[in-house]
Scaffold this active site. Structure first.
Site, mmCIF file in Angstrom:
data_model
loop_
_atom_site.group_PDB
_atom_site.id
_atom_site.type_symbol
_atom_site.label_atom_id
_atom_site.label_comp_id
_atom_site.label_asym_id
_atom_site.label_seq_id
_atom_site.Cartn_x
_atom_site.Cartn_y
_atom_site.Cartn_z
ATOM 1 C CE LYS A 140 -7.919 -1.287 4.291
ATOM 2 N NZ LYS A 140 -6.494 -1.017 4.125
ATOM 3 N NE ARG A 171 -6.872 4.671 4.835
ATOM 4 C CZ ARG A 171 -5.849 5.516 4.817
ATOM 5 N NH1 ARG A 171 -5.767 6.462 3.883
ATOM 6 N NH2 ARG A 171 -4.915 5.444 5.742
ATOM 7 C CE LYS A 210 -7.562 -3.751 7.427
ATOM 8 N NZ LYS A 210 -6.440 -3.099 6.866
ATOM 9 C CB CYS A 266 -0.932 0.014 1.212
ATOM 10 S SG CYS A 266 -2.312 1.173 1.002
HETATM 11 C C1 PBG Z 1 -3.156 0.188 4.829
HETATM 12 C C2 PBG Z 1 -3.713 -0.690 5.863
HETATM 13 C C3 PBG Z 1 -4.550 -0.368 6.944
HETATM 14 C C4 PBG Z 1 -4.678 -1.529 7.710
HETATM 15 C C5 PBG Z 1 -3.966 -2.522 7.055
HETATM 16 N N1 PBG Z 1 -3.390 -1.990 5.906
HETATM 17 C C6 PBG Z 1 -5.127 0.909 7.387
HETATM 18 C C7 PBG Z 1 -6.118 1.639 6.601
HETATM 19 O O1 PBG Z 1 -6.608 1.212 5.565
HETATM 20 O O2 PBG Z 1 -6.401 2.749 7.049
HETATM 21 C C8 PBG Z 1 -5.435 -1.656 8.992
HETATM 22 C C9 PBG Z 1 -4.948 -2.705 9.920
HETATM 23 C C10 PBG Z 1 -5.491 -2.623 11.299
HETATM 24 O O3 PBG Z 1 -6.288 -1.737 11.666
HETATM 25 O O4 PBG Z 1 -5.098 -3.489 12.082
HETATM 26 N N2 PBG Z 1 -3.950 0.496 3.771
#
Ligand code: PBG
Length: 322
Positions: free
Chosen positions: A194, A216, A247, A119
């Site tokens: 996600k 986001r 997720k 990412c």
């Molecule tokens: C990055 C990412 C995130 C998480 C995993 N990869 C954060 C987001 O999207 O803001 C979250 C992981 C967690 O909260 O344990 N894109």
């Protein structure tokens, strides 16, 4: 039916309960998230996620060794760069913290499964998961950079690359990039469904990745949607994902179940930072029993249909299962 039907017969002793148990946890199910940064001798606890640390590569190797002692077989790495920029260029730097860590981990523990989060949000000055133009995260330019990042992780020796950005077409771009660079055997675990969730709060402090403007919601999914998760998963599978992920986990157990029933492919779920820290905070206050709650939560995620669980509880849970 009663008194002939008496379900309590099968709950009478621990041995009988063990015999009829439908869901069992195995440390091989767990993936342990680790945060790596440049430097040496760094092991600083993340305030919002007690028991988790920012680690320099030397300390990361120690943590991985200890996790292996506990029975953990897989890790996923998140990188914290020294400096951030508009495009997030350390993400695809072969000398980046993640790349160096992957290389050293695979050298020290060849059989450890090493996954990387792919990412840009940890690396961009604005904290968004892609490139910004006119205040908007632009899709097609971002997926080029994500593919470059995944290839760089593969070159370092990653077994699994895990894109978490939610740009359209990124799995296809990564699959093509990997093939072109000679890494067609690298597994893609896509964060397929996600959600734009409040439960990432502690992680954003850990990864220093909170968006500097806006949120986001223009790329992560609306928590109200589940049919859409099936569309997202279908696309990622067509584009070349080997494992798909839902997720967060706990507020989305129905989505986990539907994805498993619809596709029957290897399915991961991310027991995210907010779920972790919420449990720890309640246990600290004496409101719930920590160890029982951890195993109950992980069992529920598996019962819902997940084969693989990304969890900050991985080490403790693996120890509890011994
Ligand atoms: C990055 C990412 C995130 C998480 C995993 N990869 C954060 C987001 O999207 O803001 C979250 C992981 C967690 O909260 O344990 N894109």
């Amino acid at each position: 039916m009663f008194p002939v039907a008496r379900p309590r017969r099968l709950r009478r002793t621990a041995a009988i309960r063990d015999m009829v148990r439908e869901t069992t946890l195995d440390p091989a199910d767990f993936v342990y998230p680790l945060f790596v940064r440049h430097g040496e001798g760094i092991r600083s606890e993340i305030a919002s996620m007690p028991g988790n640390f920012h680690l320099s590569v030397d300390r990361l190797l120690e943590e991985a060794a200890a996790a292996r002692e506990d029975g953990v077989r897989a890790v996923i790495l998140f990188g914290i760069p020294d400096k951030k920029d508009e495009r997030g260029s350390e993400a695809w730097d072969d000398e980046g913290a993640v790349q160096l860590a992957v290389h050293r981990l695979k050298e020290a523990f060849p059989e450890l499964i090493v996954a990387t989060d792919v990412c840009l949000c940890e690396y961009t000055s604005h904290g968004h998961c892609g490139v910004i133009a006119d205040g908007v995260v632009v899709n097609d330019e971002s997926i080029e950079l994500l593919a470059r990042t995944a290839v760089s992780h593969a070159r370092a020796g990653a077994d699994i690359v895990a894109p978490s950005d939610m740009m359209d077409g990124r799995v296809g771009a990564i699959r093509a990039g990997l093939a072109e660079a000679g890494f067609s055997e690298v597994t893609i675990l896509s964060y397929a469904a996600k959600y734009a969730s409040a439960f990432y709060g502690p992680f954003r402090e850990a990864a220093e990745s909170a968006p500097q403007f806006g949120d986001r919601r223009a790329y992560q999914m609306d928590p109200a949607n589940a049919d859409e998760a099936l569309v997202e998963v279908g696309l990622d599978l067509e584009e070349g994902a080997d494992i798909v992920m839902v997720k967060p986990a706990l507020a989305y157990l129905d989505v986990i179940r539907r994805v498993k029933e619809t596709y029957g492919v290897p399915l991961a779920a991310y027991n995210v930072s907010g779920e972790y820290s919420m449990l720890l905070a309640a246990a600290e206050r004496g409101w719930i029993e920590r160890e029982r709650a951890i195993l109950e939560v992980l069992t529920a995620i598996k019962r819902a249909g997940a084969d693989i669980i990304l969890t900050y509880h991985a080490r403790e849970a693996a120890r509890l299962l011994k």
